[in-house]
Design an enzyme around this catalytic site. Structure first.
Site, short mmCIF file in Angstrom:
data_model
loop_
_atom_site.label_atom_id
_atom_site.label_comp_id
_atom_site.label_asym_id
_atom_site.label_seq_id
_atom_site.Cartn_x
_atom_site.Cartn_y
_atom_site.Cartn_z
N ALA A 37 0.83 -1.21 0.00
CA ALA A 37 0.00 0.00 0.00
C ALA A 37 0.86 1.26 0.00
O ALA A 37 0.58 2.22 -0.72
CB ALA A 37 -0.93 0.00 1.22
N ASP A 38 1.91 1.27 0.80
CA ASP A 38 2.81 2.44 0.85
C ASP A 38 3.49 2.67 -0.49
O ASP A 38 3.61 3.82 -0.94
CB ASP A 38 3.86 2.23 1.94
CG ASP A 38 3.30 2.33 3.33
OD1 ASP A 38 3.50 3.37 3.97
OD2 ASP A 38 2.65 1.37 3.79
N SER A 39 3.97 1.61 -1.11
CA SER A 39 4.71 1.76 -2.37
C SER A 39 3.81 2.28 -3.48
O SER A 39 4.20 3.19 -4.24
CB SER A 39 5.32 0.42 -2.77
OG SER A 39 6.25 -0.03 -1.80
N GLY A 50 3.09 5.88 -2.85
CA GLY A 50 4.25 6.72 -3.16
C GLY A 50 4.37 7.01 -4.64
O GLY A 50 4.66 8.14 -5.05
#
Length: 385
Positions: free
Chosen positions: A146-148, A151
């Protein structure tokens, strides 16, 4: 051949020269966003609290491997923002400022105050519900998915907002960047499919609910290959390659819909053939037959693969602690103004004096700020405690 060795290109210019970014984020999403832009020449100043970015704490054998990767090329400014003097140094009115606000669930809605952890989003987005096998629990990703994804979407959002400022004479704006929305966006037409069928997408392991055959198959040597025959011609070619041309007109496998419906017996037939050969033998055999197949690699195989080496998908860069540190190449690859890796990740507060000098902080004032705990200097990696 081995992993290529490269030096940092400290003086290299990039298409984003002149863009300055203050990165006040923590962990992966923000660091991914700014790392992508930094690779293409943006000047990124990582503003870190006294303990440093939380990402520094994700270590392997005592080495800040995540930090070294996602903070490459950035400058570190150690500031204790709990101190009013630190906030005065950092903030200034700028109508052209673009702000990316990263959160778990966005700046609006009933969940806006929930913790912004990727695991929560990977569960609530629907990803985990159809990841894994039907007879087992939903599977969360073993990476910061989810973070990647957020980003990367965030980097796009920043560039769109900058384009508005530069091309249309506009003011800056705030980008509402939750982890939830981008991840949900890449999961495809799940809502439409549900409305049409009334059925929740099941967990099917490595099989596809859209086409077949498609799966991961175990080889004679215990390794695996991934095969995807997502077109009618490729499916027929696969069956002929394994000596089962009779199955081309078999009612169970004649069409894609039939193959998806009867994936289990089809996988058993293909799997039996593949199980008689090693991974390398399977790849060579099916490539000769022009069937879309590939090895399922672990990192050891990736480091030894000639394609990864020839394209320098990763390369070794000088490192104070490891001697060399392997990093992925800049992506995507621009033909005329490619990105560059300009410097290693900084130690905490490494660029304090340089950055603060630009706003008129002289040596005497810097010494006072340091004594007052406004600015923070950390130790270099590998230095004695």
């Amino acid at each position: 051949m081995g992993v290529p060795k490269r030096e940092y290109e400290s003086g290299a210019r990039g298409p984003l020269d002149g863009v300055r970014i203050l990165d006040l984020s923590r962990l992966v999403a923000g660091n991914t966003l700014t790392q992508v832009l930094c690779d293409f020449g943006a000047g990124v100043i990582k503003v870190e609290p006294p303990a440093g970015d939380t990402l520094r704490g994700w270590k392997t054998e005592g080495i800040e491997t995540n930090w070294k990767l996602y903070a490459r090329g950035k400058k570190s400014l150690g500031l204790d923002l709990r101190n009013p003097q630190a906030r005065e140094l950092l903030l200034a009115a700028n109508p052209r400022l673009v702000i990316a606000r990263i959160s778990g669930f966005g700046q609006t809605g009933p969940y806006r105050r929930r913790p912004g952890f990727g695991t929560l989003v990977e569960g609530m987005s629907g990803f985990a519900s159809f990841n894994g096998f039907a007879d087992r629990e939903p599977v969360l990703p073993p990476i910061y998915l989810a973070d990647s994804v957020a980003g990367l979407y965030g980097a796009i959002g920043v560039m769109v907002a900058l384009r508005e400022v530069e091309a249309n004479g506009g003011n800056g704006q705030v980008i509402d960047l939750p982890l939830l929305d981008p991840l949900f966006a890449v999961l495809g037409p799940q809502a439409a499919n549900f409305r049409l069928t009334g059925k929740v997408k099941p967990r099917t392991g490595s099989r596809s609910t859209n086409s077949g055959p498609r799966n991961a198959y175990r080889c004679k040597d215990g390794l695996y290959v991934g095969l995807s025959a997502s077109t009618q011609k490729m499916a027929e070619r696969t069956l002929r390659a394994i000596g089962r041309e009779d199955l081309v007109d078999d009612p169970r496998f004649r069409t894609n819909a039939n193959r998806v419906k009867n994936a289990e017996p089809l996988d058993a037939i293909i799997g039996e053939f593949i199980a008689q050969r090693t991974q390398a033998e399977n790849v060579a055999f099916f490539e000769q037959a022009e069937v879309t197949i590939g090895p399922i690699y672990d990192i050891r195989q990736i480091l030894e693969d000639p394609h990864f080496q020839a394209r320098e998908v990763l390369a070794d860069y000088p490192d104070e602690e490891m001697g060399v540190f392997p990093m992925h190449a800049v992506a995507p690859r621009l033909s005329r103004t490619p990105g560059k890796i300009r410097a290693p990740a900084p130690h905490l507060g490494q660029h304090n004096r340089e950055v603060l000098a630009e706003i008129g902080v002289d040596d005497a004032r810097y010494a006072q700020l340091l004594a007052d705990g406004v600015v923070i200097e950390g130790e270099r990696p590998g230095s004695p405690a």
